[in-house]
Design an enzyme around this catalytic site. Structure first.
Site, PDB file in Angstrom:
ATOM      1  N   HIS A 274       8.796  -4.119 -13.503  1.00  0.00           N
ATOM      2  CA  HIS A 274       8.639  -4.181 -12.049  1.00  0.00           C
ATOM      3  C   HIS A 274       8.103  -2.851 -11.545  1.00  0.00           C
ATOM      4  O   HIS A 274       8.646  -1.797 -11.859  1.00  0.00           O
ATOM      5  CB  HIS A 274      10.001  -4.467 -11.402  1.00  0.00           C
ATOM      6  CG  HIS A 274       9.932  -4.733  -9.936  1.00  0.00           C
ATOM      7  ND1 HIS A 274       9.800  -6.005  -9.423  1.00  0.00           N
ATOM      8  CD2 HIS A 274       9.985  -3.908  -8.862  1.00  0.00           C
ATOM      9  CE1 HIS A 274       9.774  -5.950  -8.096  1.00  0.00           C
ATOM     10  NE2 HIS A 274       9.877  -4.679  -7.733  1.00  0.00           N
ATOM     11  N   CYS A 277       8.068  -1.009  -5.080  1.00  0.00           N
ATOM     12  CA  CYS A 277       7.550  -1.375  -3.764  1.00  0.00           C
ATOM     13  C   CYS A 277       8.689  -1.115  -2.791  1.00  0.00           C
ATOM     14  O   CYS A 277       9.505  -1.988  -2.520  1.00  0.00           O
ATOM     15  CB  CYS A 277       7.128  -2.839  -3.735  1.00  0.00           C
ATOM     16  SG  CYS A 277       6.708  -3.405  -2.075  1.00  0.00           S
ATOM     17  N   CYS A 288       5.264  -9.113   0.968  1.00  0.00           N
ATOM     18  CA  CYS A 288       5.011  -9.319  -0.461  1.00  0.00           C
ATOM     19  C   CYS A 288       6.248  -9.935  -1.123  1.00  0.00           C
ATOM     20  O   CYS A 288       7.275 -10.126  -0.496  1.00  0.00           O
ATOM     21  CB  CYS A 288       4.610  -8.015  -1.136  1.00  0.00           C
ATOM     22  SG  CYS A 288       5.821  -6.705  -0.890  1.00  0.00           S
ATOM     23  N   CYS A 290       7.882  -8.672  -3.812  1.00  0.00           N
ATOM     24  CA  CYS A 290       8.458  -7.736  -4.779  1.00  0.00           C
ATOM     25  C   CYS A 290       9.975  -7.867  -4.913  1.00  0.00           C
ATOM     26  O   CYS A 290      10.486  -8.075  -6.013  1.00  0.00           O
ATOM     27  CB  CYS A 290       8.048  -6.316  -4.422  1.00  0.00           C
ATOM     28  SG  CYS A 290       6.253  -6.105  -4.474  1.00  0.00           S
ATOM     29  N   GLY A 320       3.109   0.882  -4.432  1.00  0.00           N
ATOM     30  CA  GLY A 320       1.876   0.321  -3.869  1.00  0.00           C
ATOM     31  C   GLY A 320       0.728   0.302  -4.853  1.00  0.00           C
ATOM     32  O   GLY A 320      -0.340   0.829  -4.569  1.00  0.00           O
ATOM     33  N   ASP A 359      -6.387  -1.508  -7.764  1.00  0.00           N
ATOM     34  CA  ASP A 359      -5.099  -1.254  -8.406  1.00  0.00           C
ATOM     35  C   ASP A 359      -5.226   0.014  -9.250  1.00  0.00           C
ATOM     36  O   ASP A 359      -6.217   0.187  -9.944  1.00  0.00           O
ATOM     37  CB  ASP A 359      -4.796  -2.459  -9.323  1.00  0.00           C
ATOM     38  CG  ASP A 359      -3.335  -2.566  -9.697  1.00  0.00           C
ATOM     39  OD1 ASP A 359      -2.760  -1.534 -10.095  1.00  0.00           O
ATOM     40  OD2 ASP A 359      -2.778  -3.667  -9.599  1.00  0.00           O
ATOM     41  N   ARG A 361      -2.413   1.021 -11.149  1.00  0.00           N
ATOM     42  CA  ARG A 361      -1.232   1.076 -12.013  1.00  0.00           C
ATOM     43  C   ARG A 361      -1.600   1.222 -13.477  1.00  0.00           C
ATOM     44  O   ARG A 361      -0.868   1.789 -14.254  1.00  0.00           O
ATOM     45  CB  ARG A 361      -0.372  -0.173 -11.816  1.00  0.00           C
ATOM     46  CG  ARG A 361       0.424  -0.124 -10.548  1.00  0.00           C
ATOM     47  CD  ARG A 361       1.155  -1.416 -10.338  1.00  0.00           C
ATOM     48  NE  ARG A 361       0.228  -2.511 -10.077  1.00  0.00           N
ATOM     49  CZ  ARG A 361       0.605  -3.767  -9.866  1.00  0.00           C
ATOM     50  NH1 ARG A 361       1.881  -4.084  -9.926  1.00  0.00           N
ATOM     51  NH2 ARG A 361      -0.280  -4.709  -9.610  1.00  0.00           N
TER      52      ARG A 361
HETATM   53 ZN   LIG Z   1       5.648  -5.344  -2.513  1.00  0.00          ZN
END
Ligand SMILES: [Zn+2]
Length: 448
Positions: A274, A277, A288, A290, A320, A359, A361
């Protein structure tokens, strides 16, 4: 490239101050105005000259062959890495020193801090390229580097393992409605889940991190240096230092059940990775999925443990999509103010307009934590992200079934995100929305 800006072309001062560490290594110094707790000169790190720095042989089979990670600033001659401990919190430590609240010479007293559960060692710890962004021995330093500690090396843990009770309203509600049952072992009657949790700081082995991102180590070092405004000159001046402690957030893992079972492919593993967020995870913002996804995964982990399996939630500080909250909130406004309203077909485009990418990440480093835990198979992966799935399976971990979030847990305003992700190819067992569907405004306006 010139390092003049780092040294500020100041006259070199050989005079140490009282706050100067007591190491005997030759240091290159430059005068600066004296602050409250500052020495009267800067100790530059961009020149070799440490006596007694221990070598690091990344990926070696044993801790003694690998050698300790020494990122302390208390004894600079012993340093064998770039950067220092605590990730982004290293800056707060510097503030504490600047404010005169913390002695720069403070050495941690590690009495009684040992892990509550021993993780590893596992074969992946020494398999080439399997772990490149954390120190697998980072939780065991007091044990495996006892000799070096006794010899005066300030070796700090980069991993800490403890136990906790986790109490969440969603889990209590699941108990009340009968989705979950208390057993007193994994889940108490008042809704507390019993977990082992570990905090992990980033420790990057630069040659292999570069390989993960398909760039040269030289380019990676140079870009890290330049794009942080020249924060760590050693990135470009000290190619002999191959390990970097980056000033970024780390990760926390929550284990439901016996941590040793994670490495046993015969024990059913339910897992979610995970990404942070804060707006949803902590404050319940409904744009969202999350937090609903996170609490759903925790429910699945508890049920898995109760079936005789083990559960794992790995939580990464990548707020984010690793773009940060300021960018995220700018994107929210751009989405909701655009002509036609907040629609799924513009979901990724609005992020890209503001951030330049969809993104950041980059899940390439993410599977390292699974390898640290000895995981070879995830029976149930609670995620719809193809980027996560691909990173995990490409790293050699088998994934059984993928579990997505039930529709009734998706907040109405988060429908935009869900439809956009499904249309972009994220995993779903349901119907993928078509182009017409994606054009319909589904997000709430800013004033509603
Ligand atoms: Zn989120």
């Amino acid at each position: 490239m010139s390092l003049d800006s780092v040294a500020n072309a100041s006259p070199v001062s050989p005079v140490p101050s009282s706050a100067q560490p007591t190491d005997t290594a030759p240091t290159v110094t430059a005068t600066i105005p004296t602050g409250k707790a500052n020495p009267s000169h800067i100790r530059l790190t961009s020149h070799a000259g440490g006596f007694g720095a221990l070598p690091i042989k990344w990926g070696a089979a044993t801790a003694s062959e690998r050698g300790p990670i020494v990122g302390t600033t208390t004894k600079r001659a012993h340093r064998n890495v770039i950067g220092t401990h605590s990730g982004s919190y290293s800056i707060y430590r510097a503030l504490a020193v600047a404010a005169g609240a913390l002695s720069p010479q403070h050495k941690a007293d590690l009495t009684n801090t040992a892990p509550t559960d021993v993780i590893g060692p596992y074969p992946q710890w020494s398999e080439p390229g399997k772990i490149v962004s954390l120190d697998p021995w980072g939780g065991l330093v007091a044990d495996v580097f006892a000799t070096e500690l006794a010899a005066g090396y300030d070796i700090r843990p980069t991993i800490a393992v403890t136990k906790a009770h986790v109490i969440l309203p969603e889990v209590i509600e699941a108990l009340q409605t009968g989705r979950l049952k208390a057993d007193g072992k994994f889940l108490t009657a008042n809704g507390a889940a019993l977990v082992t949790k570990a905090a992990i700081e980033p420790v990057w082995y630069l040659p292999e991190v570069a390989r993960r991102f398909n760039c040269s180590e030289t380019d990676l070092r140079r870009v890290l240096f330049e794009e942080t405004g020249g924060m760590y000159p050693e990135l470009v001046t000290r190619s002999d230092l191959e390990v970097f402690l980056p000033p970024i957030g780390g990760q926390t893992i929550y284990i439901f059940g016996n941590p040793r079972d994670l490495a046993n492919t015969d024990v059913e593993l339910t897992a979610r990775i995970h990404d942070e967020c804060n707006g949803s995870d902590v404050f319940g913002s409904d744009i969202c999925t999350c937090r609903p996804y996170l609490t759903h995964a925790i429910e699945e982990c508890i049920m898995g443990a109760q079936r005789g399996g083990v559960g794992l939630v790995a939580y990464s500080r990548k707020e984010g999509r690793a773009l940060g909250e300021v960018t995220k909130f700018l994107v929210y406004n751009a989405r909701k103010r655009q002509v036609g309203g907040d629609t799924a077909d513009q979901y990724f485009a609005r992020t890209e307009c503001v951030a330049g990418v969809q993104d950041m990440r980059f899940q390439e480093l993410m599977p390292d934590v699974f390898h640290w835990l000895g995981i070879k198979k995830i029976h149930r992966l609670v995620s719809m992200s193809n980027m996560k799935y691909d990173a995990i399976t490409n790293s050699g971990i088998e994934v059984g079934v993928r579990v997505n979030i039930p529709d009734d847990l998706i907040p109405a305003d988060a429908r935009v995100e869900m439809d956009a992700k499904m249309a972009a190819g994220y995993f779903t067992p349901g119907v993928v929305p078509d182009a017409e569907e994606l054009k319909k405004a589904k997000g709430r306006g800013l004033d509603l």
